[in-house]
Design a protein around this motif. Structure first.
Motif, PDB file in Angstrom:
ATOM      1  N   GLU A 118      62.736  41.028  58.460  1.00  0.00           N
ATOM      2  CA  GLU A 118      61.506  40.861  59.246  1.00  0.00           C
ATOM      3  C   GLU A 118      61.682  39.907  60.418  1.00  0.00           C
ATOM      4  O   GLU A 118      60.790  39.793  61.252  1.00  0.00           O
ATOM      5  CB  GLU A 118      60.366  40.414  58.335  1.00  0.00           C
ATOM      6  N   LEU A 121      62.894  42.065  65.132  1.00  0.00           N
ATOM      7  CA  LEU A 121      61.734  42.872  65.499  1.00  0.00           C
ATOM      8  C   LEU A 121      62.125  44.150  66.236  1.00  0.00           C
ATOM      9  O   LEU A 121      61.428  45.155  66.151  1.00  0.00           O
ATOM     10  CB  LEU A 121      60.800  42.036  66.377  1.00  0.00           C
ATOM     11  N   PHE A 178      62.599  50.618  66.138  1.00  0.00           N
ATOM     12  CA  PHE A 178      61.666  49.825  65.349  1.00  0.00           C
ATOM     13  C   PHE A 178      61.364  50.561  64.046  1.00  0.00           C
ATOM     14  O   PHE A 178      61.404  51.789  64.005  1.00  0.00           O
ATOM     15  CB  PHE A 178      60.288  49.707  66.034  1.00  0.00           C
ATOM     16  N   ALA A 182      57.343  46.960  62.256  1.00  0.00           N
ATOM     17  CA  ALA A 182      57.794  46.026  63.289  1.00  0.00           C
ATOM     18  C   ALA A 182      57.146  46.334  64.631  1.00  0.00           C
ATOM     19  O   ALA A 182      56.812  45.425  65.402  1.00  0.00           O
ATOM     20  CB  ALA A 182      59.318  46.079  63.414  1.00  0.00           C
ATOM     21  N   LYS A 185      53.791  44.833  64.612  1.00  0.00           N
ATOM     22  CA  LYS A 185      53.882  43.391  64.796  1.00  0.00           C
ATOM     23  C   LYS A 185      54.132  43.033  66.253  1.00  0.00           C
ATOM     24  O   LYS A 185      53.489  42.128  66.802  1.00  0.00           O
ATOM     25  CB  LYS A 185      55.005  42.827  63.917  1.00  0.00           C
ATOM     26  N   PHE A 186      55.067  43.740  66.887  1.00  0.00           N
ATOM     27  CA  PHE A 186      55.364  43.475  68.297  1.00  0.00           C
ATOM     28  C   PHE A 186      54.100  43.590  69.144  1.00  0.00           C
ATOM     29  O   PHE A 186      53.822  42.741  69.994  1.00  0.00           O
ATOM     30  CB  PHE A 186      56.426  44.449  68.812  1.00  0.00           C
ATOM     31  N   ALA A 205      59.405  39.481  72.312  1.00  0.00           N
ATOM     32  CA  ALA A 205      59.916  39.208  70.970  1.00  0.00           C
ATOM     33  C   ALA A 205      60.634  37.863  70.924  1.00  0.00           C
ATOM     34  O   ALA A 205      60.395  37.047  70.024  1.00  0.00           O
ATOM     35  CB  ALA A 205      60.857  40.331  70.531  1.00  0.00           C
ATOM     36  N   TYR A 210      61.201  35.834  67.450  1.00  0.00           N
ATOM     37  CA  TYR A 210      61.828  36.938  66.722  1.00  0.00           C
ATOM     38  C   TYR A 210      63.178  37.268  67.345  1.00  0.00           C
ATOM     39  O   TYR A 210      63.524  36.770  68.423  1.00  0.00           O
ATOM     40  CB  TYR A 210      60.920  38.175  66.742  1.00  0.00           C
TER      41      TYR A 210
END
Length: 239
Positions: A118, A121, A178, A182, A185-186, A205, A210
């Motif tokens: 995790e 990213l 990705f 992810a 999240k980005f 990122a 990240y």
């Protein structure tokens, strides 16, 4: 799945994604180049692109005109397509009509290996470029650590060879892998000042702590950023 972001309103090169290369629009030619790897979808803000893609048998989805980056656009497409969190999405830029399938497969393999990490990213790639090529701000440079984790990306010439000649510059290819998790999240991260300055979405990122994992690839492909690049592409297609 491979998702190709295709924004019609480029400030530097309007309607670039529809530029004709050997009778086929650039974004369609890009989709054709990679569709043997996996299912391909074009994510666009233009009904014209949707229609043209359909004429060539390529699936396309309409997305917002307000996205800050291509990655934001492909996340909307992934949501529309109801992809599961563990699925892998490869973001191939719409201006890479000569991208080789081996390059895309390399990004898929890297993303698969890093799927459970995790901290990572994004996954991407680079090729070695010449010293003169490194002077071109349209060719993005990346520097990495000993494990090929990106330290920084820039349009500037990095690293700067203060005391001697240097010819091992890494030219970044704008292809990203990705998991959907992810990707989500980005896109939840606040756009970063560095991203806005350099106009490089991957800096978001790094700015937020990240990692971006990189892998070296061999490729003859080149992105099309200017009308001059388009002329080069047309000549390349004729070879």
């Amino acid at each position: 799945m491979i998702i190709i972001p295709a924004r019609i309103g480029s400030s530097r090169f309007p309607n670039k994604v529809l530029a004709d290369i050997g009778g086929v629009p650039m974004v369609v030619r890009t989709a054709m180049a990679v569709r043997s790897v996996d299912e391909v979808v074009i994510a666009t803000d233009s009904q014209e692109v949707v229609s043209i893609a359909s004429e060539h048998g390529i699936k396309a989805v309409m997305t917002s005109r307000t996205h800050q980056s291509g990655t934001d656009r492909i996340y909307e497409a992934a949501s529309i397509l109801e992809l599961k969190e563990e699925e892998i999405v490869i973001n191939v830029q719409g201006d890479e009509p000569f991208i080789e399938t081996d390059v895309v497969k390399s990004i898929y393999d890297l993303t698969h290996r890093n799927a459970a990490n995790e901290t990572i990213l994004m996954n991407s790639c680079y090729k070695y470029i010449t010293n003169p090529e490194a002077d071109d701000p349209n060719i993005v440079k990346v520097v990495t650590d000993e494990n090929d984790i990106a330290l920084y990306f820039s349009r500037a010439k990095i690293p700067y060879p203060r005391d001697h000649h240097f010819d091992r510059y890494k030219g970044h290819l704008g292809i990203y892998g990705f998991t959907v998790k992810a990707l989500k999240k980005f896109c939840s991260l606040t756009p970063a000042p560095l991203e806005s300055i350099e106009k490089l979405e991957q800096l978001r990122a790094l700015y937020h702590g990240y990692e971006v994992a990189m892998t070296q690839v061999e490729t003859e492909s080149f992105g099309i950023d200017t009308p001059e690049d388009l002329e080069r592409a047309i000549k390349h297609h004729r070879l």
